[in-house]
Design an enzyme around this catalytic site. Structure first.
Site, PDB file in Angstrom:
ATOM      1  N   GLU A  50      28.578  59.710  21.495  1.00  0.00           N
ATOM      2  CA  GLU A  50      30.020  59.515  21.738  1.00  0.00           C
ATOM      3  C   GLU A  50      30.645  60.868  22.117  1.00  0.00           C
ATOM      4  OE1 GLU A  50      32.209  59.208  18.059  1.00  0.00           O
ATOM      5  OE2 GLU A  50      33.754  57.935  18.939  1.00  0.00           O
ATOM      6  N   ASN A 113      38.392  55.735  24.567  1.00  0.00           N
ATOM      7  CA  ASN A 113      37.152  56.372  24.123  1.00  0.00           C
ATOM      8  C   ASN A 113      36.046  55.527  24.770  1.00  0.00           C
ATOM      9  OD1 ASN A 113      34.930  57.367  22.763  1.00  0.00           O
ATOM     10  ND2 ASN A 113      35.963  57.518  20.778  1.00  0.00           N
ATOM     11  N   LYS A 130      35.944  51.761  23.493  1.00  0.00           N
ATOM     12  CA  LYS A 130      35.804  51.547  22.044  1.00  0.00           C
ATOM     13  C   LYS A 130      36.839  50.552  21.514  1.00  0.00           C
ATOM     14  CE  LYS A 130      35.135  54.497  17.926  1.00  0.00           C
ATOM     15  NZ  LYS A 130      35.071  55.924  17.532  1.00  0.00           N
ATOM     16  N   GLU A 149      41.933  59.348  16.062  1.00  0.00           N
ATOM     17  CA  GLU A 149      41.573  58.428  17.157  1.00  0.00           C
ATOM     18  C   GLU A 149      42.684  57.410  17.410  1.00  0.00           C
ATOM     19  OE1 GLU A 149      37.593  57.060  18.053  1.00  0.00           O
ATOM     20  OE2 GLU A 149      36.920  58.010  16.203  1.00  0.00           O
ATOM     21  N   CYS A 175      30.321  54.437  17.964  1.00  0.00           N
ATOM     22  CA  CYS A 175      30.499  54.984  16.627  1.00  0.00           C
ATOM     23  C   CYS A 175      30.996  53.988  15.589  1.00  0.00           C
ATOM     24  CB  CYS A 175      31.395  56.221  16.662  1.00  0.00           C
ATOM     25  SG  CYS A 175      31.286  57.108  15.087  1.00  0.00           S
ATOM     26  N   ASN A 200      29.960  60.207  16.246  1.00  0.00           N
ATOM     27  CA  ASN A 200      30.325  61.492  15.616  1.00  0.00           C
ATOM     28  C   ASN A 200      30.816  61.125  14.230  1.00  0.00           C
ATOM     29  OD1 ASN A 200      31.081  64.046  17.718  1.00  0.00           O
ATOM     30  ND2 ASN A 200      31.054  62.029  18.689  1.00  0.00           N
TER      31      ASN A 200
END
Ligand code: CDT
Length: 312
Positions: A50, A113, A130, A149, A175, A200
């Protein structure tokens, strides 16, 4: 399609830390080195983590949006990543990697993302954004580092999908998605035989530090259960190590449809692990205990797609 011997030789290309001031060209040079190592191993597909091109910037509160936007890409490939695309094309290797993307959708700019999948001819054949954005929206000073995020990215409106590649169906997630069983089930229902999932993951989780010692366990628990309950290969790939004072777990792993870990990274740095992933093995699970057509009961699962909050 002949279901015998559909082997995709796959590399999980774990990356070590990326410094805040590390230029994209440096990250890309490291990616190319891993790619070339994979090529010597006759790999078909290389999976990177990611947000591979930069440091994990959601750990910093940045009041100035232009500072945030500097971590995003407005086109792909671009000048920084062109050498990676060119090298992979020359080697005929497919690859995926995550990055922060600004794009226009429905008449406005979105920050996603994103993870892309590129075939051996250098064409982007899948763009996944994402779905599950973890963390928080506001600057929370009590935390040793932020996880913004929810502030910096828009949640994907596009859901999960899989595409044809290397004789099989391949899907992507990113992730935090890997912790949600719905991710794998949606991918499996779209036909995916392999899920590519970069991550991550800080070892320290400020809201529940009593779980810090379980981070590696929860990582593999999620990847392995997702693989098994859906009869698919799962390639989990970390950005690992001590990145700008934040300890990120490693543990990149290639998981078979039985839930077994077939290969696992040993370091917290740039490292590839390789496995021959026979997509035909998905049938071991999908025609038996998890034969969806025979045993799934979607009529009993209505709440799953019906609401996002728990009903009071
Ligand atoms: N990148 C990412 O999604 N990381 C989260 C960290 C925990 S939530 C703050 C993860 O699920 O691994």
């Amino acid at each position: 399609m002949d279901d015998k011997n559909r082997v995709v030789r796959t590399a999980a290309a774990q990356m070590g830390p990326i410094a805040r001031d590390e230029p994209r060209a440096s990250a890309v040079a490291r990616m190319i080195k891993l790619l070339e190592q994979a090529a010597r191993d006759k790999v078909d597909l290389v999976v990177f983590p990611e947000l591979t091109l930069t440091s994990f910037f959601p750990r910093w509160f940045m009041p100035d949006q232009s500072e945030v936007d500097a971590y995003f890409e407005t086109e792909m490939p671009n000048a920084a990543t062109a050498p990676l695309f060119a090298r992979a094309h020359a080697l005929g290797i497919a690859f995926s990697f995550g990055y922060a993307e600004i794009c226009r959708h429905d008449g406005r700019l979105h920050h996603f993302n994103t993870s892309i999948l590129v075939d051996g001819a250098g064409q982007i054949i899948d763009r996944y954004r994402k779905v599950h954005l973890p963390g928080h929206t506001n600057h929370e000073l009590w935390r040793p580092f932020q996880h913004l995020e929810k502030r910096y990215f828009d949640p994907s409106p596009f859901g999960f999908q899989s595409v044809d590649l290397l004789g099989g169906k391949i899907g992507q997630a990113i992730c935090n998605d890997r912790r949600w069983p719905e991710t794998y089930r949606e991918l499996a229902l779209s036909g995916a035989e392999m899920a590519l999932i970069g991550y991550n993951t800080p070892r320290h989780y400020p809201p529940a530090p009593e779980h810090d010692h379980l981070q590696d366990f929860h990582n593999h628990l999620s990847l392995q259960s997702g693989a098994y309950a859906n009869g698919m290969w799962v390639i989990g790939v970390a950005k690992a190590g001590l990145e700008e004072g934040c300890d990120l777990i490693g543990g990149s792993a290639i998981v078979a449809p039985t839930g077994e870990i077939i290969a696992q990274a040993r370091t917290l740095g740039d490292e590839i692990i390789v496995a021959d992933c026979d997509l035909a093995r998905c049938a071991e699970i999908r025609t038996n205990i998890f034969d969806f057509a025979q045993h799934r009961r979607p009529d009993a699962y209505k709440r799953i797609a019906g609401r996002t909050a728990h009903p009071d």
